[in-house]
Design an enzyme around this catalytic site. Structure first.
Site, PDB file in Angstrom:
ATOM      1  N   CYS A   2       0.821  -1.213   0.000  1.00  0.00           N
ATOM      2  CA  CYS A   2       0.000   0.000   0.000  1.00  0.00           C
ATOM      3  C   CYS A   2       0.849   1.254   0.000  1.00  0.00           C
ATOM      4  CB  CYS A   2      -0.946  -0.009   1.188  1.00  0.00           C
ATOM      5  SG  CYS A   2      -0.115  -0.131   2.799  1.00  0.00           S
ATOM      6  N   PHE A  51       7.097   2.523   4.598  1.00  0.00           N
ATOM      7  CA  PHE A  51       6.537   3.811   4.992  1.00  0.00           C
ATOM      8  C   PHE A  51       6.587   4.813   3.847  1.00  0.00           C
ATOM      9  CE2 PHE A  51       7.485   1.720   8.878  1.00  0.00           C
ATOM     10  CZ  PHE A  51       6.412   2.052   9.685  1.00  0.00           C
ATOM     11  N   TYR A  85       7.160  14.955   6.076  1.00  0.00           N
ATOM     12  CA  TYR A  85       5.875  14.934   6.760  1.00  0.00           C
ATOM     13  C   TYR A  85       5.264  16.327   6.707  1.00  0.00           C
ATOM     14  CZ  TYR A  85       7.046  10.380   8.743  1.00  0.00           C
ATOM     15  OH  TYR A  85       7.363   9.056   8.910  1.00  0.00           O
ATOM     16  N   HIS A 115      -2.100   1.187   7.408  1.00  0.00           N
ATOM     17  CA  HIS A 115      -2.374   1.156   5.967  1.00  0.00           C
ATOM     18  C   HIS A 115      -2.134   2.545   5.390  1.00  0.00           C
ATOM     19  CE1 HIS A 115      -4.085  -0.336   2.289  1.00  0.00           C
ATOM     20  NE2 HIS A 115      -5.241   0.298   2.394  1.00  0.00           N
ATOM     21  N   ASN A 154      -8.301   4.210  -2.172  1.00  0.00           N
ATOM     22  CA  ASN A 154      -7.734   2.990  -1.614  1.00  0.00           C
ATOM     23  C   ASN A 154      -7.060   2.192  -2.730  1.00  0.00           C
ATOM     24  OD1 ASN A 154      -7.070   1.071   0.278  1.00  0.00           O
ATOM     25  ND2 ASN A 154      -9.178   0.512   0.790  1.00  0.00           N
TER      26      ASN A 154
END
Length: 596
Positions: free
Chosen positions: A291, A335, A379, A459, A480
């Site tokens: 993902c 990540f 981030y 996720h 998704n």
């Protein structure tokens, strides 16, 4: 990437818990948080005149998507030739004094709970935190005062021969930095076949809720470990181990609020901006835990389309991330931050160079073109823990879709339509209203939200817009990677502004440009500067030698490397604090048995 959210009015329901009963090999089995990492460190550096291609910092075989090899992490494959001291301070400030006495200030960030990146004195340093075998075969120890061997290089030109290896050891505040965790393993249940839960769906749809559920025939007959992989799996943390959902900043903007959202539209969607869509089709990631790679690839593609006003519609390879990126663990997880970092350091390739296969052990091609690089990444908010929904809205509106991590849980597998609900955020706000519940580790806070140093997510998905209506409230629009036949044509909506399922805890952005391996060199040359970054690097011989590293002959098989470790085996104050605030809000059900 990893706590579980609950469905409003269903928190006591016995329902499906796809991840509750076993440990899944998702990401690394390590958990180190900001309070354990901040402090004084020594970086033990090897020579830094290497090319990035083929640089191997750990002696272990390069099998970074296999757990039995510790994901390719192991003893240093280099001899440390010098060392520097770096102080990592609150909230994201790094300090270093060089050998000439010159003081340098930079930045740092945790990468979720698995490592940290430091950017100081024109260099970037990244390494995973260390973990080792615990007291039994079912335990691991997180050793948060040291790192595995990692990489460093000139921050302005990752293409220069300025790369080197290093590992880090902490010089201060060692107490509570070595913690043992139980790995819950249940191979029998991972092979169990999923059984559709019609009773759960009927119960959800009988309640007054903002979303509807359904049974998906494509999940029937699938092995549980396949579904675990799709949703990010379950890590080693016990179910009660949950950082509470934190009170975010009040939506009413203050006079000095740089993230005032009152000027932003009430609804916005990159699938329809002036009649054009800048978002690619929904894919099905399959049973590979990819993902994170799919979501960041989607973000980069969309942002390149936005920059070109849809004149260019690149199709990039997510499989290349799985097969070539040592910063992640392939189909075992990873990540978004580290994918965005990889896209800067090494670049993104065309889909046609390596089509999506969704399996481990897919060989990284030796020759593949580079189609895009990231000029920046990170981030939202500047470091892990500084994110909130207003910053996300500004970044999304200005630059394009963003990647978020969030907590999958049983209800989401049955999501059909509407705004997915999660009540723990509001219940926590109600519990703390009017009380000063400040804790040393960064929250929760009454009033203006400060930074939160860890929230568990499982996720990664792509946020493409937002909206609101009177019946369902404010929501995010989320893409998704479970195929177009799931949810609202592959999308779902989830509450906005309440950190529902931790979806506002670790959003990632990237600034991509079309370009190949010469992009950074050309940029530096245009400024009249030297392209060869080795001019600024330490020599391969000079510098004071650090403590000699261990070799394979220095210890017997099964023993740990002779790097510095702590003998204490204590539970950190951070863990104790979060356990005291634990909320048993997991949805559990017929496919697996709940263990309280």
């Amino acid at each position: 990437m990893l706590t579980f959210c609950r469905i409003s009015a269903l928190s006591m329901l016995v329902a499906l818990a796809l991840w509750q009963s076993e440990f899944v090999d998702a990401d690394l089995p390590v958990h180190c948080v900001h309070s354990q990492v901040k402090g004084q460190w020594t970086f033990h550096r090897g020579p830094s005149r290497a090319d990035k291609v083929g640089l191997k910092c750990s002696r272990s075989p390069q099998i970074y998507d296999h757990a039995d090899d510790r994901y390719g992490l192991g003893e240093p494959n280099f001899e440390a030739t010098d060392k520097i001291q770096v102080h990592l301070a609150e909230p994201n400030i790094a300090h270093h004094v060089d050998t000439r006495g010159v003081k340098h200030q930079g930045t740092w960030t945790m990468i979720y709970d698995e490592g940290f990146e430091v950017n100081i004195d024109q260099h970037k340093y990244f390494a995973f935190s260390y973990f080792k075998q615990g007291s039994t075969e079912h335990h691991k120890k997180s050793v948060c005062h040291m790192s595995f061997p990692g990489w460093y290089h000139n921050s302005r030109n990752p293409d220069a021969k300025s790369w080197g290896c290093y590992y880090a050891t902490k010089d201060s505040e060692l107490e509570n930095t070595e913690v043992e965790h139980l790995l819950e393993t249940n191979e029998g249940k991972s092979q169990k076949v999923y059984v559709p839960e019609h009773d759960l769906v009927d119960h959800i749809n009988s309640k007054r809720s903002t979303w509807k559920a359904k049974v998906y025939p494509q999940f029937a007959g699938r092995k549980m470990h396949e579904l675990h992989a799709m949703g990010g799996g379950r890590t080693f943390h016990d179910a009660p181990y949950r950082a509470p959902t934190f009170l975010q900043e009040a939506e009413t903007a203050g006079a000095n609020d740089e993230y005032d959202i009152t000027s932003l539209p009430k609804a916005f969607d990159w699938r329809n901006v002036d009649g054009q869509s800048y978002v690619g089709p929904v894919i099905n990631q399959g049973s590979c835990g990819s993902c994170y790679a799919v979501a960041v690839t989607d973000m980069i593609q969309s942002r390149l389309r936005i920059k070109s006003k849809n004149r260019s519609k690149p199709h990039l390879s997510a499989q290349m991330i799985l097969s070539c990126n040592e910063y992640s663990q392939g189909c075992k997880g990873g990540f978004p931050f580290l994918v965005a970092k990889f896209a800067q350091d090494f670049g993104m390739s065309k889909y046609s160079d390596l089509t999506y296969i969704g399996h481990q052990d897919v060989k990284c091609p030796s020759k593949a073109g580079i189609e895009a690089r990231n000029t920046n990444y990170g981030y939202i908010g500047g470091y892990y823990g500084a994110c909130n929904y207003k910053k996300m809205m500004h970044e999304l509106h200005k630059n394009g879709p963003i990647v978020v991590g969030f907590n999958t849980e049983a209800g989401l597998w049955h999501y059909d339509e509407g705004v997915y609900e999660e009540a723990s955020g509001m219940s926590f706000i109600e519990q703390t209203e009017g009380r000063d519940t400040r804790q040393k580790w960064g929250g929760p806070w009454v009033g203006k939200r400060m930074h939160n140093h860890w929230e568990k997510t499982t996720h990664a998905v792509l946020v493409v817009g937002w909206g609101e209506n009177q019946q369902q409230g404010k929501y995010w629009i989320v893409k998704n990677s479970w195929g177009p036949n799931w949810g609202e044509q592959g999308y779902f909506r989830i509450g906005r502004g309440v950190d529902s399922c931790a979806i506002e805890s670790m959003a990632v952005h990237a600034e991509p440009v079309p370009g190949d391996n010469a992009y950074f060199e050309e940029g530096i040359r245009s400024l009249g500067e030297q392209v060869d970054g080795t001019k600024f690097e330490q020599s391969a011989i000079g510098g004071k030698k650090a403590r000699p590293v261990a070799t394979e002959r220095d210890h017997q098989e099964g023993e740990e490397p002779s790097w510095p470790t702590a003998s204490e085996d204590k539970v950190s104050t951070v863990e104790l604090a979060t356990r005291k605030k634990a909320i048993n809000d997991d949805i559990v059900g017929g496919n697996e048995v709940h263990r309280s």
